[in-house]
Every structure is written in C-alpha cells, then in structure tokens.
Design a protein around this motif. Structure first.
Motif, PDB file in Angstrom:
ATOM      1  N   ARG A 114      -4.054   0.222  -1.402  1.00  0.00           N
ATOM      2  CA  ARG A 114      -4.309  -0.365  -0.084  1.00  0.00           C
ATOM      3  C   ARG A 114      -4.401  -1.893  -0.161  1.00  0.00           C
ATOM      4  NH1 ARG A 114      -8.351   0.083   4.319  1.00  0.00           N
ATOM      5  NH2 ARG A 114      -9.976  -0.154   2.779  1.00  0.00           N
ATOM      6  N   ASP A 115      -3.549  -2.570   0.622  1.00  0.00           N
ATOM      7  CA  ASP A 115      -3.669  -4.031   0.816  1.00  0.00           C
ATOM      8  C   ASP A 115      -3.690  -4.829  -0.477  1.00  0.00           C
ATOM      9  OD1 ASP A 115      -3.620  -4.094   3.503  1.00  0.00           O
ATOM     10  OD2 ASP A 115      -5.792  -4.289   3.787  1.00  0.00           O
ATOM     11  N   GLY A 164       0.838  -1.195   0.000  1.00  0.00           N
ATOM     12  CA  GLY A 164       0.000   0.000   0.000  1.00  0.00           C
ATOM     13  C   GLY A 164       0.867   1.236   0.000  1.00  0.00           C
ATOM     14  N   GLU A 192      -7.784  -0.098  -4.656  1.00  0.00           N
ATOM     15  CA  GLU A 192      -8.096  -1.382  -4.016  1.00  0.00           C
ATOM     16  C   GLU A 192      -8.363  -2.451  -5.068  1.00  0.00           C
ATOM     17  OE1 GLU A 192     -11.021  -1.109  -0.951  1.00  0.00           O
ATOM     18  OE2 GLU A 192     -10.099   0.686  -0.091  1.00  0.00           O
ATOM     19  N   ASN A 207      -5.037   7.277   0.865  1.00  0.00           N
ATOM     20  CA  ASN A 207      -4.623   5.947   0.431  1.00  0.00           C
ATOM     21  C   ASN A 207      -4.580   5.900  -1.088  1.00  0.00           C
ATOM     22  OD1 ASN A 207      -4.126   4.221   2.683  1.00  0.00           O
ATOM     23  ND2 ASN A 207      -6.311   4.378   3.172  1.00  0.00           N
ATOM     24  N   LYS A 251       0.361   5.447   1.260  1.00  0.00           N
ATOM     25  CA  LYS A 251      -0.473   6.542   1.750  1.00  0.00           C
ATOM     26  C   LYS A 251       0.322   7.820   1.561  1.00  0.00           C
ATOM     27  CE  LYS A 251      -3.617   7.092   5.608  1.00  0.00           C
ATOM     28  NZ  LYS A 251      -4.106   6.524   6.842  1.00  0.00           N
TER      29      LYS A 251
END
Ligand SMILES: Nc1ncnc2c1ncn2[C@@H]1O[C@H](COP(=O)(O)OP(=O)(O)OP(=O)(O)O)[C@@H](O)[C@H]1O
Length: 277
Positions: free
Chosen positions: A18-19, A8, A224, A15, A10
């Motif tokens: 992310r993930d 990820g 995402e 963000n 930021k």
C-alpha cells in the motif's frame, strides 16, 4: 532514476502492498528489508513491470518515462531481474542459459558476438568451468551466479557506451549462497553500482549485509513503509524493532566503516549485562 510512486497491490480484497514510494538511483544500492510476507518480492515485481493484473495501483517510471510506455526490447536492456527462484523446465547447458541474456538483441548480434559475450560474462562471474554443465544439475549458489551472468549480459554492463541508465533488481540474491559467496555476490553488485553506474535494488534478509553495502534502505511491514532513506539515517534500533519485532544492539563494526547489528529476540534475557541494550 527508477521510481515507484504510491504503488500498491490489492488481491482478493487484501492489501498486499500500500502506497509505497521507492527510488533506485544509478550508482547506488537500495536494499528492501522486512519480515516474510511483508511485500518485498511484490514490490520488486511491480518495479520490474511484471505485475499486470487488476488491483495494482500507482506508477513506475524509468528515467522519467512511464514503464508501460517503454517497448519490451528496450526495457530488457534497461532493467534485469534476478528472481527469487527459477525453474527451468528443460536441461539447458549453462552457456545457453547465459545466452538468453542476448534475447532482446538477438538479431543485432552475430552468433560469434553472442558466443564471445557469453564467454565474457561467464568469466566476469568466475564460472567459465561450468559452461557445458546442465543448468538444473548445478547447486543453488552456482545457479544464482549463472543467472546473474545472464542479467549482466542482458544489461550489457561491460559496454561503457550506453546512453541509458541500467537497473539490476535482485530478489534475495544471497539466499542459496554460502557465506563467502554471499559477500562476493553483494560486493560485485556494489562494485557494478559504483564503477558502472548501475542502479541496484536488492531484497535482503541479512541486516549486517545491508548495513555494510546499502546506500539506501526501505523497511516494509505488512505491505506498508516503516522507514525509507539513506542507511546512515534509517538503520536505527527503533526502526529495526518496528520492522522485525526483535530488539537489537547497534555498535560500530570492528573491521568496516559501518554499524554491526546484533539482534536480540524478545524473551531471551541471557545477555551479558555489558551488552544489554
Ligand atoms: N498471487 C497471490 N495471491 C494471494 N496472495 C499473494 C499472492 N502473491 C503474494 N501474496 C501474498 O502477499 C504477501 C506478500 O508476499 P511477498 O512475496 O511480496 O512477500 P515477501 O516480503 O517477499 O516475503 P518473503 O520474505 O517470505 O519472500 C504474502 O502474504 C503473500 O502470501
């Protein structure tokens, strides 16, 4: 295998990514897709080991080894990156741009070996005629092919005696190319995966190019994951709608063994009834 786990980024409290889990497998082509700003280039840069600022999370490994523990000269031989755009500040001739691919092995090669390697990769990309041209004077498509030649020389793909897997990361490689060159370029990347065992990760915007050439797909939206997996499983109408906010029709391709996708932007109902989704 090159693997990003829960990566990820930021920036300024936002963000960007992310993930995200992403795997690049030797011998396979993985394509990342998503709208503008979805985070595709950011993911590619993280997987290339080029994002070093604070705000980055997760881990990237290359064949089980943490990327940050791989010395830069070794990393250069294991993965090469074709960036979305490249600005050269000075008018290097094409042959010297390609020779930059030798940089990490510069002192292990004689001048003669470097020259012969440059000739070999110019030939592989069918651009020998450009070798004395000044790089900034080339068209966008010609520049892309020169830079791919540099990447392939960096990975030494013509040498079958490699003990390490090698990975090619391509950020919108077809963006400046005409239709024929788009197919030739993606076809070459696919052949390099199949025949030389390269792991290829490419950001593409064309669903039909991806449908035809990708073994695996990763769809991103707003930083995402929407879906990830083998193309045959994740290239669905629902996932395309969710990723791009467009309706579509998926049919068997009339010429190739892959689906043909026709996108149908919302609010445009003038579709022949037989084709209506
Ligand atoms: N250094 C930065 N500072 C602030 N925001 C950034 C920075 N780099 C990228 N971003 C933002 O992160 C988001 C993702 O950017 P990224 O370039 O990864 O998108 P992308 O999916 O590759 O888009 P495109 O298809 O337009 O190339 C964008 O909203 C972009 O504005």
């Amino acid at each position: 295998m090159m693997r990003a786990e829960k990566v990820g980024l930021k920036l300024n409290g936002r963000n960007i990514l992310r993930d995200i889990d992403c795997t690049v497998t030797p011998g396979r082509v993985t394509v990342v897709m998503g709208k503008n700003g979805a985070g595709k280039s950011t993911l590619l840069q993280i997987m290339a080991g080029q994002v070093t600022q604070g705000g980055a999370a997760g881990a990237v490994s290359v064949d089980g080894k943490a990327m940050q523990d791989i010395p830069s000269a070794e990393l250069a031989g294991r993965r090469a990156v074709l960036a979305q755009s490249v600005q050269l500040g000075f008018p290097l001739p094409v042959a010297e741009v390609v020779e930059l691919g030798c940089y990490a092995r510069y002192h292990q090669m004689t001048a003669r070996q470097r020259k012969s390697a440059v000739a070999q990769y110019l030939e592989l990309l069918d651009i020998t005629r450009l070798k004395n041209r000044s790089f900034p004077t080339l068209s966008g498509g010609e520049q892309k092919r020169v830079l791919l030649a540099k990447c392939l020389l960096q990975l030494d793909v013509e040498n079958p005696d490699h003990k390490n897997n090698r990975y090619l990361l391509l950020d919108e490689p077809t963006a400046a190319l005409d239709l024929e060159q788009q197919y030739r370029f993606v076809d070459l990347a696919t052949r390099l995966a199949r025949e030389r065992g390269l792991g290829v990760l490419a950001v593409l915007h064309d669903l039909n190019l991806a449908a035809r050439f990708a073994d695996d797909l990763l769809f991103l939206r707003n930083g995402e994951t929407v879906a990830a997996g083998p193309t045959t499983k994740v290239l669905t109408k629902t996932i395309i709608q969710e990723t791009f906010n467009v309706d579509c029709l998926i049919q068997p391709h009339p010429c190739f063994n892959c689906p043909l996708i026709t996108t149908l932007p919302y609010g445009k109902p003038n579709i022949a009834p037989a084709l209506a989704p």
